[in-house]
Scaffold this active site. Sequence first.
Site: not given
Length: 323
Positions: A14, A125-126, A129, A149, A157, A181
């Site tokens: 990313v 980064t996931n 949330d 984000t 989408r 997300h």
Amino acid sequence: MKSQKLGIIGVGHVGEHVLAYASSSDLFGEIVVVDSREELAFGEALDQDHATGLLSRQNVNIHSSNDYNDLSDADVIIVSATHVYPNGEVPADRQQLLTNNASIIRSIMKNISEVTQEAIIIFITNPADTVIYMAANEFSYPKERMMSTGCMLDSARLRYIIGKHYGVDPKSVSGYMMGEHGYSAVPILSRVSVAGIPYDQLSEHFPDIEPLTADEVQEKVVQAAYEVFDNKFRVTNAAVAQSSIELARSILLDEHSIYPVSTPLFDGEYNTERPVAFSTPTVVTRQGWTKRFEVSLNEWETEKLNASAESIRASIDLAESLL
């Protein structure tokens, strides 16, 4: 006059796209790349710096650093760092991602907090949330100057899917997702419109097109991510990186744009019983996020949003157990 400065922390799948888009955005006079893999950070920064010799590019000062003091005067910091998995195979399970990413985010936030309290921090980064909740709840950094984000990509989408379904430009579709997300993101169809025509009235204007139900839209948005993930070496990177640059642009230009970014909810918004973080329509300015809209939802949306909040809360509980 001081030029605007961007810090990018993490230049993996990313982050390299964030760097590429930022370098071509004409937003920044200086970009600093930070990664625990110092050679990678150096190589990625140098590669983009070489491109400033092309006539199509602005002469941006792009360089790497292993010293967080170089971020002390950054205007925006985008955090895309994540655990590096063998063979680059990122797990689809975000709980597994959290187990590996929690300590990384805590280290990054500690380092940022020691050198600045002024930069706007955008997290990619996931799990997005849980990451913004950790940053806001565990550190003294100004909460309004941090956001993820969140559902920006999910919302893109959504607009893409509805635009394709009706054969119109996705930019002619107005609407957003809320909540988590990813897995449990909720399409707010009661707020979706095409050229100002509410979603539930589109059949009058497109009588030959069968409308998608809310469940179908939600499924298609979630599956859209996996269509990329499963066919692109188990990663989605280009669109979410572009989301972060769009958000940074709005912040730096003080546009007061409204985006479905993820921010911490500590005061019972949307009838949340415990503190949590998820995406809501939010006004974003040069000072960070300044206002969140608590929009009215229909019964289906309320039920799905509650389930989404519970999913995030379970992830937060896991993060807290890893302290």
